[in-house]
Scaffold this motif. Structure first.
Motif, mmCIF file in Angstrom:
data_model
loop_
_atom_site.group_PDB
_atom_site.id
_atom_site.type_symbol
_atom_site.label_atom_id
_atom_site.label_comp_id
_atom_site.label_asym_id
_atom_site.label_seq_id
_atom_site.Cartn_x
_atom_site.Cartn_y
_atom_site.Cartn_z
ATOM 1 N N MET A 1 42.258 29.750 35.132
ATOM 2 C CA MET A 1 41.699 30.902 35.828
ATOM 3 C C MET A 1 40.260 31.085 35.363
ATOM 4 O O MET A 1 39.960 31.022 34.184
ATOM 5 N N ALA A 2 39.352 31.289 36.299
ATOM 6 C CA ALA A 2 37.944 31.506 35.993
ATOM 7 C C ALA A 2 37.773 32.824 35.256
ATOM 8 O O ALA A 2 38.495 33.784 35.495
ATOM 9 N N ASP A 3 36.805 32.847 34.339
ATOM 10 C CA ASP A 3 36.522 34.076 33.606
ATOM 11 C C ASP A 3 35.531 34.878 34.438
ATOM 12 O O ASP A 3 34.349 34.562 34.486
ATOM 13 N N ILE A 4 36.037 35.908 35.099
ATOM 14 C CA ILE A 4 35.239 36.733 35.995
ATOM 15 C C ILE A 4 34.871 38.012 35.269
ATOM 16 O O ILE A 4 35.723 38.625 34.622
ATOM 17 N N GLU A 5 33.615 38.417 35.372
ATOM 18 C CA GLU A 5 33.200 39.670 34.757
ATOM 19 C C GLU A 5 33.692 40.823 35.628
ATOM 20 O O GLU A 5 33.273 40.987 36.772
ATOM 21 N N ILE A 6 34.609 41.594 35.068
ATOM 22 C CA ILE A 6 35.194 42.724 35.787
ATOM 23 C C ILE A 6 34.414 43.981 35.416
ATOM 24 O O ILE A 6 34.344 44.343 34.241
ATOM 25 N N PRO A 7 33.818 44.668 36.390
ATOM 26 C CA PRO A 7 33.043 45.875 36.103
ATOM 27 C C PRO A 7 33.922 47.007 35.557
ATOM 28 O O PRO A 7 35.104 47.121 35.905
ATOM 29 N N ASP A 8 33.319 47.833 34.720
ATOM 30 C CA ASP A 8 34.040 48.950 34.105
ATOM 31 C C ASP A 8 34.662 49.885 35.131
ATOM 32 O O ASP A 8 35.767 50.387 34.925
ATOM 33 N N ASP A 9 33.960 50.131 36.238
ATOM 34 C CA ASP A 9 34.513 51.057 37.227
ATOM 35 C C ASP A 9 35.810 50.528 37.835
ATOM 36 O O ASP A 9 36.738 51.287 38.091
ATOM 37 N N LEU A 10 35.894 49.225 38.022
ATOM 38 C CA LEU A 10 37.114 48.636 38.565
ATOM 39 C C LEU A 10 38.235 48.687 37.534
ATOM 40 O O LEU A 10 39.389 48.963 37.872
ATOM 41 N N ILE A 38 38.199 45.566 44.485
ATOM 42 C CA ILE A 38 38.502 44.172 44.148
ATOM 43 C C ILE A 38 37.828 43.243 45.141
ATOM 44 O O ILE A 38 37.225 42.235 44.759
ATOM 45 N N THR A 39 37.901 43.579 46.412
ATOM 46 C CA THR A 39 37.276 42.761 47.461
ATOM 47 C C THR A 39 35.764 42.687 47.261
ATOM 48 O O THR A 39 35.173 41.608 47.381
ATOM 49 N N GLU A 40 35.141 43.811 46.925
ATOM 50 C CA GLU A 40 33.695 43.834 46.676
ATOM 51 C C GLU A 40 33.320 42.957 45.486
ATOM 52 O O GLU A 40 32.370 42.172 45.556
ATOM 53 N N VAL A 41 34.052 43.101 44.392
ATOM 54 C CA VAL A 41 33.761 42.327 43.181
ATOM 55 C C VAL A 41 33.960 40.838 43.448
ATOM 56 O O VAL A 41 33.148 40.011 43.012
ATOM 57 N N ALA A 42 35.000 40.491 44.176
ATOM 58 C CA ALA A 42 35.249 39.086 44.503
ATOM 59 C C ALA A 42 34.085 38.500 45.299
ATOM 60 O O ALA A 42 33.623 37.394 45.004
ATOM 61 N N ALA A 43 33.599 39.245 46.280
ATOM 62 C CA ALA A 43 32.471 38.766 47.089
ATOM 63 C C ALA A 43 31.221 38.610 46.224
ATOM 64 O O ALA A 43 30.504 37.616 46.329
ATOM 65 N N GLU A 44 30.966 39.588 45.354
ATOM 66 C CA GLU A 44 29.794 39.535 44.475
ATOM 67 C C GLU A 44 29.870 38.353 43.511
ATOM 68 O O GLU A 44 28.855 37.730 43.199
ATOM 69 N N ALA A 45 31.085 38.037 43.032
ATOM 70 C CA ALA A 45 31.273 36.972 42.049
ATOM 71 C C ALA A 45 31.461 35.597 42.688
ATOM 72 O O ALA A 45 31.481 34.587 41.990
ATOM 73 N N GLY A 46 31.637 35.571 44.002
ATOM 74 C CA GLY A 46 31.889 34.295 44.673
ATOM 75 C C GLY A 46 33.262 33.729 44.310
ATOM 76 O O GLY A 46 33.443 32.521 44.266
ATOM 77 N N GLN A 47 34.205 34.627 44.061
ATOM 78 C CA GLN A 47 35.561 34.238 43.681
ATOM 79 C C GLN A 47 36.532 34.749 44.733
ATOM 80 O O GLN A 47 36.198 35.612 45.533
ATOM 81 N N SER A 48 37.750 34.245 44.663
ATOM 82 C CA SER A 48 38.765 34.757 45.587
ATOM 83 C C SER A 48 39.211 36.144 45.136
ATOM 84 O O SER A 48 39.165 36.474 43.945
ATOM 85 N N ARG A 49 39.646 36.928 46.091
ATOM 86 C CA ARG A 49 40.146 38.264 45.797
ATOM 87 C C ARG A 49 41.348 38.175 44.869
ATOM 88 O O ARG A 49 41.517 38.974 43.953
ATOM 89 N N THR A 50 42.173 37.178 45.101
ATOM 90 C CA THR A 50 43.369 36.981 44.289
ATOM 91 C C THR A 50 43.011 36.697 42.829
ATOM 92 O O THR A 50 43.637 37.233 41.917
ATOM 93 N N ALA A 51 42.004 35.867 42.605
ATOM 94 C CA ALA A 51 41.587 35.545 41.238
ATOM 95 C C ALA A 51 41.091 36.791 40.508
ATOM 96 O O ALA A 51 41.409 37.007 39.334
ATOM 97 N N VAL A 52 40.321 37.612 41.207
ATOM 98 C CA VAL A 52 39.814 38.853 40.602
ATOM 99 C C VAL A 52 40.981 39.776 40.279
ATOM 100 O O VAL A 52 41.067 40.337 39.180
ATOM 101 N N GLU A 53 41.897 39.929 41.219
ATOM 102 C CA GLU A 53 43.031 40.827 41.010
ATOM 103 C C GLU A 53 43.915 40.348 39.861
ATOM 104 O O GLU A 53 44.364 41.149 39.038
ATOM 105 N N MET A 54 44.154 39.061 39.775
ATOM 106 C CA MET A 54 44.976 38.523 38.694
ATOM 107 C C MET A 54 44.335 38.783 37.335
ATOM 108 O O MET A 54 45.015 39.213 36.390
ATOM 109 N N GLN A 55 43.035 38.536 37.231
ATOM 110 C CA GLN A 55 42.349 38.757 35.962
ATOM 111 C C GLN A 55 42.329 40.248 35.615
ATOM 112 O O GLN A 55 42.525 40.628 34.468
#
Length: 70
Positions: A1-10, A38-55
């Motif tokens: 799983m990619a290490d995605i920077e998750i913003p504090d607000d999320l 989650i959808t916004e962060v995924a788009a900003e990170a260039g990752q799938s929504r699922t990857a962001v949600e899992m992390q």
């Protein structure tokens, strides 16, 4: 799983939703806010929504309390 920077607000949104789930008080509006962010962060990170949600869920729901050793 990619290490995605998750913003504090999320993280705070997910913590709030997780608490509501545990208390049986989750609303559609709260769940929708989390999913939209989650959808916004995924788009900003260039990752799938699922990857962001899992992390995010791993971070919020399965992290060790501060000071506790696994």
């Amino acid at each position: 799983m990619a290490d995605i920077e998750i913003p504090d607000d999320l993280i705070e949104l997910e913590r709030s939703a997780w608490t509501a789930i545990q208390n049986g008080t989750l609303t559609v509006e709260t769940a929708q806010k989390v999913q939209e962010r989650i959808t916004e962060v995924a788009a900003e990170a260039g990752q799938s929504r699922t990857a962001v949600e899992m992390q995010l869920k791993q971070l919020v729901r399965h992290s060790q309390p501060e000071g506790e050793v696994a």
